[in-house]
Design a protein around this motif. Structure first.
Motif, PDB file in Angstrom:
ATOM      1  N   LYS A 211       0.830  -1.213   0.000  1.00 17.83           N
ATOM      2  CA  LYS A 211       0.000   0.000   0.000  1.00 17.83           C
ATOM      3  C   LYS A 211       0.860   1.257   0.000  1.00 17.83           C
ATOM      4  N   SER A 212       1.862   1.243   0.871  1.00 21.92           N
ATOM      5  CA  SER A 212       2.689   2.442   0.973  1.00 21.92           C
ATOM      6  C   SER A 212       3.530   2.611  -0.293  1.00 21.92           C
ATOM      7  N   THR A 213       3.960   1.501  -0.872  1.00 20.27           N
ATOM      8  CA  THR A 213       4.731   1.587  -2.112  1.00 20.27           C
ATOM      9  C   THR A 213       3.866   2.227  -3.188  1.00 20.27           C
ATOM     10  N   PRO A 223       5.784   7.698   2.507  1.00 19.46           N
ATOM     11  CA  PRO A 223       5.678   6.853   3.701  1.00 19.46           C
ATOM     12  C   PRO A 223       6.860   5.894   3.781  1.00 19.46           C
ATOM     13  N   LYS A 224       7.044   5.351   4.951  1.00 13.27           N
ATOM     14  CA  LYS A 224       8.120   4.372   5.122  1.00 13.27           C
ATOM     15  C   LYS A 224       7.692   3.054   4.456  1.00 13.27           C
ATOM     16  N   ILE A 225       8.632   2.447   3.762  1.00 13.48           N
ATOM     17  CA  ILE A 225       8.339   1.189   3.063  1.00 13.48           C
ATOM     18  C   ILE A 225       9.384   0.168   3.492  1.00 13.48           C
ATOM     19  N   PHE A 230       3.434  -4.233   9.288  1.00  9.46           N
ATOM     20  CA  PHE A 230       3.230  -3.076  10.161  1.00  9.46           C
ATOM     21  C   PHE A 230       4.364  -2.068  10.068  1.00  9.46           C
ATOM     22  N   THR A 231       4.728  -1.772   8.841  1.00  7.59           N
ATOM     23  CA  THR A 231       5.683  -0.684   8.631  1.00  7.59           C
ATOM     24  C   THR A 231       4.952   0.634   8.865  1.00  7.59           C
ATOM     25  N   THR A 232       3.751   0.680   8.331  1.00  9.15           N
ATOM     26  CA  THR A 232       2.965   1.899   8.485  1.00  9.15           C
ATOM     27  C   THR A 232       2.200   1.815   9.802  1.00  9.15           C
ATOM     28  N   LEU A 233       2.405   2.811  10.651  1.00 13.08           N
ATOM     29  CA  LEU A 233       1.751   2.773  11.959  1.00 13.08           C
ATOM     30  C   LEU A 233       0.640   3.810  12.077  1.00 13.08           C
ATOM     31  N   ALA A 251      -5.915   7.765   1.085  1.00 15.17           N
ATOM     32  CA  ALA A 251      -5.441   7.495   2.449  1.00 15.17           C
ATOM     33  C   ALA A 251      -4.874   6.082   2.525  1.00 15.17           C
ATOM     34  N   ASP A 252      -3.647   5.989   3.003  1.00 18.70           N
ATOM     35  CA  ASP A 252      -2.981   4.701   3.214  1.00 18.70           C
ATOM     36  C   ASP A 252      -3.077   4.428   4.715  1.00 18.70           C
ATOM     37  N   ILE A 253      -3.737   3.351   5.078  1.00 22.99           N
ATOM     38  CA  ILE A 253      -3.856   3.079   6.512  1.00 22.99           C
ATOM     39  C   ILE A 253      -3.045   1.823   6.849  1.00 22.99           C
TER      40      ILE A 253
HETATM   41 MG   LIG Z   1       2.698   0.726   4.714  1.00 21.93          MG
END
Ligand SMILES: [Mg+2]
Ligand SMILES: Nc1nc2c(ncn2[C@@H]2O[C@H](COP(=O)(O)OP(=O)(O)OP(=O)(O)O)[C@@H](O)[C@H]2O)c(=O)[nH]1
Length: 384
Positions: A211-213, A223-225, A230-233, A251-253
Motif C-alpha cells: 500500500k505504501s509503495t 511513507p516508510k516502506i 506493520f511498517t505503516t503505523l 489514504a494509506d492506513i
Molecule cells: Mg505501509
C-alpha cells in the motif's frame, strides 16, 4: 506521535464584573453614577486548518482555559474583552460533547455586596444559576460539530457576558443606583475530538501488500516502506494530481489482519479514517510473498471491514492485484479469478460477495507497471 482521538476540557473565561462608582468632580455636585460594564470572557474556539495533520498539540495541552474579561471601572470605563483561545485542529475533526456545558463560579472574589432591589434580583439569578450547575450533568456523548472545511470554526465553550455597572441601572426615579451585576461565568465543556481523515480513496490491504509503495509511486507522499508487516503505523494521505489539475486524496492506513476487530495487529483503530472515503481500493499481494493465499486475504479483509462497519461494504470497491512482477503472481491470479467468478455466481455470504462489477486491475507498485491504468480507473470509479 500521531494522535487522532483526544479528550479535552475547555473552560471559557468569566465575564468581568460591573462597577459601582459615582462621578466626583470639583464644582459638580452629585455627579451621578458612572460605573462601567465588565468585559466579555474569552471563548474557546476550534478552527479547522489544512496545515495541521493531527491532534497531537492537544495531547500536551488538554486543558484549554481562556482569560476572564476585565472588570468595569469608574468614569464609565467598560472592562476589556478577553481574547479568545483559538485551537487549530485538522480538517476532518469531529467534536463530541461529553455532557451538557456548565457555568461555574471559579474565582473566590464573588461576595454578595449590599445591593438594592435590582441587585438582589441579580443575586437571586446567580443563586439559581449555581443550583442549576450543581445538578450533575449526564455523561452522554453528542456529536456537536464536524469540521470538514479549511477555516471552519466552532465555539466549544462560550465566555461569560460582562456584568452591568451601576451607571446602567440609573433611571429618572432611581438616580443614585448602587446595583451592579457580577460577570456571567464562562462555560466549562468536556469534549472528545476525533479525527476522521477526509480522503476520496481508502487503501485497504494486508500488511506488506504494498500500500505504501503504491501511494509513494503515484502521489507526493513519502511513507516508510519495508519488507516487514506493520511498517505503516499511522495513516498517510497522499494527493494524486492529474494532468488537468484535478486531485484525488488517497489514504494509506496500516495493514489489517484477520481478527483486527478483536484488536489483533493494529486493530480497527484506523478504519475510522476510511469511513468517509467514496471508494475503497482493496490491494492484494497476488504473489503471496508472505505465504498466504490472495483469495483468503480478500475474504478476510471484507470480513474485517464488515465487522468494523457494515456500511463500508456498501461503498464502491476497486480490486487491485499487486506484485504482478513476481512469477508466482500469474498462477495465483488465474486461481483468484476463478474463485471470484464462482463467488459472484453464488451470492451466498455477503461478506464474500464480489463487487457489483468485478474489475480486477493488475499492477506492480514496485516496477511501476499498470499505474496509469490504475489512475484512470480511480477516476472513472469516482465519477470524474
Ligand atoms: Mg505501509
Ligand atoms: N516485488 C514486488 N514487491 C513489492 C511490490 N510492491 C511492494 N513491494 C514490496 O513489499 C514490501 C512491503 O511494502 P509496503 O509498501 O511497505 O507495504 P504496506 O502494505 O504499506 O505494509 P504495511 O505498512 O506494513 O501495512 C516492500 O519490501 C516493497 O518493496 C511489487 O509490486 N512488487
Amino acid at each position: 506521535m500521531f494522535v487522532d482521538r483526544i479528550r479535552v476540557r475547555a473552560q471559557a473565561g468569566d465575564g468581568g464584573n460591573g462597577c459601582v462608582s459615582f462621578r466626583r468632580e470639583k464644582y459638580i455636585d452629585r455627579g451621578g453614577p458612572d460605573g462601567g460594564t465588565g468585559g466579555k470572557g474569552g471563548d474557546i474556539v476550534l478552527v479547522a486548518d489544512k496545515n495541521v495533520q493531527d491532534l497531537s498539540d492537544l495531547y500536551y495541552r488538554p486543558r484549554l482555559v481562556a482569560k476572564r474579561g476585565g472588570h468595569g471601572r469608574g468614569k464609565n470605563c467598560t472592562g476589556r474583552n478577553a481574547p479568545d483561545v483559538v485551537v487549530r485542529v485538522p480538517v476532518g475533526t469531529q467534536v463530541y460533547r461529553l455532557g451538557a456545558p456548565t457555568r461555574q463560579r471559579r474565582a473566590s472574589g464573588y461576595r454578595p455586596a449590599a445591593a438594592g432591589a435590582q441587585g438582589e434580583e441579580v443575586l437571586r439569578e446567580v443563586a439559581t444559576a449555581e443550583q442549576e450547575q450543581s445538578v450533575p450533568a449526564a455523561r452522554e456523548r453528542e456529536l456537536v460539530a464536524d469540521l470538514v472545511e479549511d477555516g471552519q470554526r466552532y465555539v466549544l465553550a462560550h465566555g461569560g457576558r460582562g456584568g452591568r455597572g451601576n451607571a446602567s441601572f440609573k433611571s429618572s426615579t432611581h438616580q443614585a443606583p448602587r446595583e451592579f451585576q457580577y460577570g456571567q461565568p464562562g462555560e466549562t465543556v468536556g469534549a472528545e475530538l476525533e479525527l476522521k481523515t477526509l480522503a476520496d480513496v481508502g487503501l485497504v490491504g494486508y500488511p506488506n501488500a504494498g500500500k505504501s509503495t503504491l501511494i509513494s509511486r503515484i502521489t507526493q507522499a513519502h511513507p516508510k516502506i519495508a519488507p516487514y508487516p506493520f511498517t505503516t503505523l499511522t495513516p498517510n494521505v497522499g494527493v494524486l494530481a492529474y494532468e488537468d489539475y484535478s486531485r484525488v486524496r488517497i489514504a494509506d492506513i496500516p495493514g489489517l489482519i484477520e481478527g483486527a476487530h478483536e484488536g489483533r495487529g493494529l486493530g480497527h483503530e484506523f478504519l475510522r479514517h476510511i469511513e468517509r472515503c467514496r471508494l475503497l481500493v482493496i490491494l492484494l499481494d497476488m504473489a503471496g510473498v508472505d505465504a498466504r493465499d490472495p483469495w483468503d486475504d480478500y475474504r478476510r479483509l471484507l470480513a474485517e471491514l464488515q465487522a468494523h462497519d457494515p456500511a463500508l461494504l456498501g461503498k464502491p470497491q476497486l480490486l487491485v492485484a499487486n506484485k504482478m512482477d513476481l512469477p508466482a503472481a500469474k498462477k495465483n491470479l488465474a486461481a483468484f479469478k476463478r474463485k471470484l467468478a464462482r463467488a459472484s455466481r453464488s451470492s451466498k455470504p455477503r461478506s464474500v460477495r464480489a463487487m457489483p462489477s468485478p474489475s480486477l486491475l493488475q499492477i506492480s507498485a514496485l516496477a511501476g507497471s499498470g499505474l496509469d491504468e490504475f489512475k484512470r480507473a480511480l477516476r472513472v470509479a469516482l465519477g470524474g
